[in-house]
Write a protein that holds these residues in place. Structure first.
Motif, PDB file in Angstrom:
ATOM      1  N   GLY A 126     -19.547  63.005 188.108  1.00  0.00           N
ATOM      2  CA  GLY A 126     -18.291  63.739 187.869  1.00  0.00           C
ATOM      3  C   GLY A 126     -17.703  63.445 186.507  1.00  0.00           C
ATOM      4  N   TYR A 127     -16.433  63.850 186.316  1.00  0.00           N
ATOM      5  CA  TYR A 127     -15.789  63.747 184.995  1.00  0.00           C
ATOM      6  C   TYR A 127     -15.703  62.276 184.566  1.00  0.00           C
ATOM      7  N   ASP A 128     -15.796  62.035 183.280  1.00  0.00           N
ATOM      8  CA  ASP A 128     -15.662  60.673 182.760  1.00  0.00           C
ATOM      9  C   ASP A 128     -14.180  60.407 182.482  1.00  0.00           C
ATOM     10  N   LEU A 129     -13.482  59.911 183.496  1.00  0.00           N
ATOM     11  CA  LEU A 129     -12.025  59.693 183.368  1.00  0.00           C
ATOM     12  C   LEU A 129     -11.736  58.553 182.387  1.00  0.00           C
ATOM     13  N   ARG A 130     -12.705  57.678 182.195  1.00  0.00           N
ATOM     14  CA  ARG A 130     -12.537  56.611 181.187  1.00  0.00           C
ATOM     15  C   ARG A 130     -12.341  57.226 179.814  1.00  0.00           C
ATOM     16  N   GLN A 131     -13.206  58.191 179.458  1.00  0.00           N
ATOM     17  CA  GLN A 131     -13.100  58.827 178.148  1.00  0.00           C
ATOM     18  C   GLN A 131     -11.817  59.653 178.037  1.00  0.00           C
ATOM     19  N   LEU A 132     -11.374  60.207 179.134  1.00  0.00           N
ATOM     20  CA  LEU A 132     -10.125  60.977 179.110  1.00  0.00           C
ATOM     21  C   LEU A 132      -8.949  60.060 178.794  1.00  0.00           C
ATOM     22  N   MET A 133      -9.018  58.849 179.323  1.00  0.00           N
ATOM     23  CA  MET A 133      -7.933  57.883 179.100  1.00  0.00           C
ATOM     24  C   MET A 133      -7.885  57.448 177.617  1.00  0.00           C
TER      25      MET A 133
END
Ligand code: S2G
Ligand code: ZN
Length: 463
Positions: free
Chosen positions: A188-195
């Motif tokens: 799924g989405y890379d929420l780490r990179q979004l942060m």
């Protein structure tokens, strides 16, 4: 401390360090922008993740805005608290928690300074390869919040290339443990990179897994004097083809004059339109020779008028001081700082276009150019004449930024390359991002921070 909201916070978190002294409010309520009068409600200095979560939950229930805060070295107002927000300072959470030798990961708290992280990496014979002039005071959490770049992006990329995992507390108070040090994760989405780069609007960084790497080989540093902006790109392309670049930084002669006036020693005779500090791998004789050949070729082509090759680490440091000393040298003049990017190939045309616009439109302003050629990132600093008042200069700042924003739109560039949008550039976000993108970003922000407690007013205009 009579504010009932603070009394409630004190009741919930009796161990939480909470400051309300005016001097503390002033100190913690500002960053390096110095354009807003700091006016936080109070300053909370949590010692662990549980206290951070407690403060965020309190903020949601008490409808109090939070400004996450690290080293407060930002240049876009991202850590400014000027409207009664609670400053959530992570500076008491500054430990190195663990080193994993197999994954080469350093688990750290967000308040750790970049310099301390670099030192901890070296203790394990490795490096944490992000490097900024403000290394002694900027924090890992702040570097992550702005996806900090710095001097070696050309070789190692931005901060986002070196964060293997992140623990964040969202605006709803949830604790997320993102990516957990995995090299691969396609779930799924890379929420780490979004942060990373979200400027404290999606979550508060409470722990980071830093990816360490092997030290760079021994290097050689040169200072080159160039006749004009076209030569900049020719020399960049020539060196990039012949040596392994570690850094390729430029500055204009005006920049050099300010650094010399601030005490640095001249390293090159004569006056040149631009200067480049180039650093490249030079552990092998063949690498050193390739660098000298590139230097000679650039001179033959007329792209370099003169240059000097550092003969020692001390001389290399002195050459770097000419570039790294610009921010400090300009500071007393209260410059208007910009941080723009275009595609590398567009640099010469963009520089010429903006130089002409500034010369014709704002002849009274002194313009200093410097930055990271290999990243397409320019720092155009505008200095007012001593006779110009701050209000007049403030008005000009807006006109200059509108001019820059229009030029960037024409070149597909960005109004913020590495410093973030914060407060300073939020009116110009639409010059770099479409309405559809901004709407999606606002939607993402609402998902992570449904009550809008995290850094409201930053990145976006009126929330
Ligand atoms: C740089 C530092 C801040 C500035 O030196 O590369 O990012 O613009 C800047 O003075
Ligand atoms: Zn920079």
């Amino acid at each position: 401390m009579q504010d009932p909201r603070l009394l409630e916070l004190r009741r919930r978190l009796p161990q939480l360090r909470l400051l309300t002294d005016p001097a503390d409010l002033a100190y913690y309520g500002q960053d390096w922008t110095r354009r807003w009068t700091p006016a936080p409600l109070a300053v909370a200095l949590p010692i662990d993740i549980a206290e951070v979560q407690g403060v965020v939950c309190w903020a949601n229930e008490q409808h109090v805005a939070i400004v996450p805060s690290g080293g407060r070295t930002g240049l876009s107002g991202g850590a400014v608290a000027a409207n009664g927000e609670l400053v959530l300072s992570l500076t008491r959470m500054q430990r190195v928690l663990e080193f994993d030798p197999i994954d080469r990961l350093l688990r750290v708290q967000p308040g750790l300074t970049l310099e301390a992280a670099q030192t901890a990496a070296r203790e394990h014979g490795l490096i944490y390869p992000v490097d900024l002039g403000s290394r002694g005071s900027c924090s890992i959490g702040g570097n992550i919040a702005t996806n900090a770049g710095g001097l070696h992006v050309i070789r190692h990329g931005n901060t986002r290339s070196w964060i293997a995992g992140l623990k964040v507390v969202t605006g709803a108070g949830e604790l997320l443990d993102l990516n957990r040090g995995l090299v691969k994760d396609a779930s799924g989405y890379d929420l780490r990179q979004l942060m990373i780069g979200s400027e404290g609007t999606l979550g508060v960084v409470v722990e980071a897994l830093l990816q360490l790497t092997a030290p760079l080989p021994a290097s050689q540093v040169m200072l080159l004097g160039l006749p004009g902006v076209d030569a900049l790109m020719q020399v960049f392309d020539l060196f990039r083809a012949r040596v392994s670049l570690q850094a390729f930084e430029f500055f204009s002669d005006r920049g050099l004059q300010h650094v010399l006036a601030n005490g640095a020693r001249r390293a090159l005779d004569g006056e040149h339109a631009y200067y480049v500090v180039v650093e490249f791998d030079a552990a092998l004789a063949a690498e050193r020779q390739a660098g000298e050949e590139a230097f000679g070729l650039a001179q033959q082509q007329g792209w370099v008028d003169d240059g000097v090759v550092a003969q020692s680490a001390a001389q290399a440091a002195a050459l770097w001081r000419l570039r790294e000393g610009i921010t400090e040298a300009l500071a007393p003049r209260g410059p208007y700082k910009t941080d723009v990017s275009v595609r590398i190939g567009a640099l010469p045309e963009f520089v010429r276009e903006v130089q002409a616009l500034l010369r014709d439109g704002f002849p009274q302003l002194e313009v200093v150019w410097f930055g990271h050629i290999g990243d397409g990132n320019l720092h155009i600093n505008l200095l007012p004449p001593e006779s110009m008042g701050s209000e007049a200069f403030g008005n000009l700042r807006g006109e200059v930024t509108s001019l820059l924003a229009a030029a960037l739109s024409r070149h597909g560039g960005s109004i913020s390359a590495e410093h973030g949008i914060g407060l300073v550039k939020r009116e110009y976000l639409s010059s770099s991002r479409s309405g559809a993108e901004i709407a999606l970003m606002r939607g993402i922000r609402a998902s992570f921070d449904p009550n809008g407690v995290l850094n409201p007013g930053k990145l976006f205009t009126a929330d």
